[in-house]
Design an enzyme around this catalytic site. Sequence first.
Site, short mmCIF file in Angstrom:
data_model
loop_
_atom_site.label_atom_id
_atom_site.label_comp_id
_atom_site.label_asym_id
_atom_site.label_seq_id
_atom_site.Cartn_x
_atom_site.Cartn_y
_atom_site.Cartn_z
N ASP A 61 0.80 -1.22 0.00
CA ASP A 61 0.00 0.00 0.00
C ASP A 61 0.83 1.26 0.00
O ASP A 61 0.33 2.35 -0.29
CB ASP A 61 -0.85 0.03 1.28
CG ASP A 61 -2.20 -0.62 1.06
OD1 ASP A 61 -2.75 -0.47 -0.04
OD2 ASP A 61 -2.70 -1.25 2.00
C1 BGC Z 1 0.02 1.14 6.33
C2 BGC Z 1 -0.32 -0.06 5.49
C3 BGC Z 1 -1.79 -0.14 5.31
C4 BGC Z 1 -2.35 1.16 4.80
C5 BGC Z 1 -3.83 1.10 4.74
C6 BGC Z 1 -0.59 2.37 5.71
O1 BGC Z 1 -0.30 3.47 6.51
O2 BGC Z 1 1.40 1.26 6.41
O3 BGC Z 1 0.18 -1.23 6.08
O4 BGC Z 1 -2.09 -1.15 4.40
O5 BGC Z 1 -1.96 2.23 5.61
O6 BGC Z 1 -4.40 2.24 4.26
C1 NOJ Z 2 -1.99 -3.94 5.26
C2 NOJ Z 2 -3.12 -3.92 4.31
O1 NOJ Z 2 -4.30 -4.33 4.94
C3 NOJ Z 2 -2.84 -4.81 3.12
O2 NOJ Z 2 -3.89 -4.72 2.21
C4 NOJ Z 2 -1.54 -4.45 2.49
O3 NOJ Z 2 -1.29 -5.37 1.45
C5 NOJ Z 2 -0.41 -4.48 3.49
N1 NOJ Z 2 -0.74 -3.64 4.61
C6 NOJ Z 2 0.91 -4.03 2.90
O4 NOJ Z 2 0.89 -2.69 2.60
#
Ligand code: BGC
Ligand code: NOJ
Length: 811
Positions: free
Chosen positions: A483
Amino acid sequence: MNFGHFDDANKEYVITTPDTPLPWINYLGSQDFFSLISNTCGGYSFYKDAKLLRITRYRYNNIPVDSNGKYYYIKDGDSIWNPGAMPTRTSLDAYECRHGLGYSRFHGEKNGLAADLLAFVPVDTPCEINKLTLKNNSDAAKEISLFSYVEFCLWNAVDDMTNYQRNLSTGEVEIIGSTIYHKTEYRERRNHYSFFTVNAPVDGFDTSRDDFLGLGRGNNNPIAVEEGKSRNSVASGWYPIASQQINVTLAPGEEKEFVFLLGYCENPKDDKWEAPNVIKKDPAKKIMEKFAASQQVDAAFAQLNAYWDELLSRYHVESQDPHVNRMANIWNQYQCMVTFNMSRSASYYESGTGRGMGFRDSCQDLLGFVHLIPERARERILDIAATQFEDGSAYHQYQPLTKQGNLDIGSGFNDDPLWLIAAVAAYLKETGDYAILDEMVAFDCHMEKAATLFEHLRRSFEYSRTHLGPHKLPLIGRADWNDCLNLNCFSNEPGESFQTTGPSEGPVAESVFIAGMYVKYGNEFAEICRRVGKEKEAEIAQKAVDEMYQAVLDAGWDGEWFLRAYDAASQKVGSHECEEGQIFIEPQGFCIIAGIGVKEGLAKKALDSVKERLDTKYGIMLHQPAYTRYYLNLGEISSYPPGYKENAGIFCHNNPWISIAETVIGRGNRAFEIYKKTCPSYIENISEIHRTEPYVYSQMIAGRDAARHGEAKNSWLTGTAAWTFVNLSQAILGVQPTYDGLSIDPCIPEGFGDFTLTRRFRGATYYFDVKNPNNVVKGVAYLEVDGKQVKGNVVPVEDGKKEYHVTVHMA
Ligand code: BGC
Ligand code: NOJ
């Protein structure tokens, strides 16, 4: 260091001190009514949706940490204590918390009085049952006062934390006998209410928090408890709570039981609302009658245990490794159920008001859940698919109650469409239920735009096929699985939110990771087409997949490993040419799972590079070197300090990808070594470093660059649960559902020994007996199915046969 231990026979984790490094929680409920409950009785309850129908109030970010929950105060002379230690934190003579499957038990003891609390949500009724047993173990009679305490949330949890000018005047309760009804919102014609009751006459009650606590006090020292006298307060606005006082006399050796119930009720939608603040009590009464007596509660508890025994019997292994048995048979599957239920909505790190159901998250959660309750997986697939847009892209998140896509987040994560194919393929292989492909499913949550589920899959693939960049690799959009890899976010202003600004899709930023997914799930799509007789379409898809395979070889290989991406200026990400972030875990895992580079000899090279550059004793890091400064062309990933989260943290989620990739090239030792590094049971004894619950996976463990290397964060709601279960059950132990039946092809470490495995599949039970006399890591010479020798790895399905006894001869 340990703060408890596993009790495998009872399928429990036993916590022996309230002073765990962090609250160690459990989930109650598996259908509609849910509670989170910590080892000191903190937590909250909600119905279906932690944002919209929050029943009790919780304060994230609170101090002391985790200081709201369902509490029982015992006033025994001058001492006031709680069976789960919080919130008084009075030191106890004995304390124990047992987290089991869908229930938690607490044992507290002080001055010869023992309190046992059993908390669970029954399988078929929307309520939480708290059975409290008090026993006088001393030689003298005891006169004690028992006080209960729950604080109601005014339903919408966001509104509850923000709109005080209104909320402080809307709270309404009603008290009838021992029951306290919470009916805020009823007046405005919502048809829900909740109640908190006890199956005994009460000596007093409170429903106004300020009266019960006393202004300026906390729930650690309520004035009513201190003085041993409820105020009989009736909340009107402000902060409604439910508290009952029961005075109890206990002769030496005597024991008394109380059943407290927190229930959720809905009245019929066609209610006439003649007297809008008068709630219909019948639904509540029904629930109360159902659990009025201890025996009824015990029966409901037995039913819950039977429910779990049945579910877990669908996959069961007996190996010589107790960690594997414990994780595969109990905790990993349990966490798969929880992630399936919660997606990324409610944990101690997800506030219940934020992310709701994630499109990619729930699709992946399903991979670890589909064997447990395929019917629920089916329903989920249809819900998720309905949040897809007509062009094949998808809402990234949706709300569990309304099932409406989240407009604030929107779409643009270009891996999303392919995860739908992953989920549907897993479902089809598990069930053989091709009829699901004919189901009419909305686009954009609008039934007027419905099409068959097959059409949804087609659009998923088409979206991917038609969104390619200059290297013929998939455009990344706002991000892919990672993400935080925001390669089109170059227009972000300092301080702006990463995911809601910037173009959703740049013309050139491409993802090699999505390319891996494209090959893997494009192949699945082509196979589904073949299975339903769409040969022509299968051919077209296959051709596109083959081209993508070639594109990865041409533009996605960096020499020693797979590249990660190209940014918006078409510069490499995850290449040895980069200053930082030279190698990333994701494409190494997924490209090889997809089979890319295996026959070309690249897979081994890539995995060796992973070992050399990304491995640590706590797991494999996301990338190296970590980003030491913020990069405009990379986005959120470089916003984290080195070693945390997506900036080179150990993301547990993609460690199993590497483990699976190792099994693809037959390296059982390494696959298992990777499995062990993040496996909760294997690392239980470093709980003081790891800090999160030792019975479940966390999302992230701090990487080598972090000051707190080895410390985990975000326990419970992570795709790690599903992917490790896929890894352990399908890649390592090797039992894979296929369209034609179960196949078995273990890839185990040397010395793993023989093992047996029971697997329920399409109405039959398979008993595998795996023999490995020569101690090989991979390779099945032949199967013996009910005495008959069978070539290959797939157990042939015979119509109507209910049991298969399969001896697997590895060699
Ligand atoms: C986090 C990710 C997460 C995302 C969701 C980010 O700040 O680091 O792990 O998937 O937010 O929006
Ligand atoms: C958490 C999110 O829920 C997931 O969708 C994503 O793939 C991982 N973070 C890595 O960014």
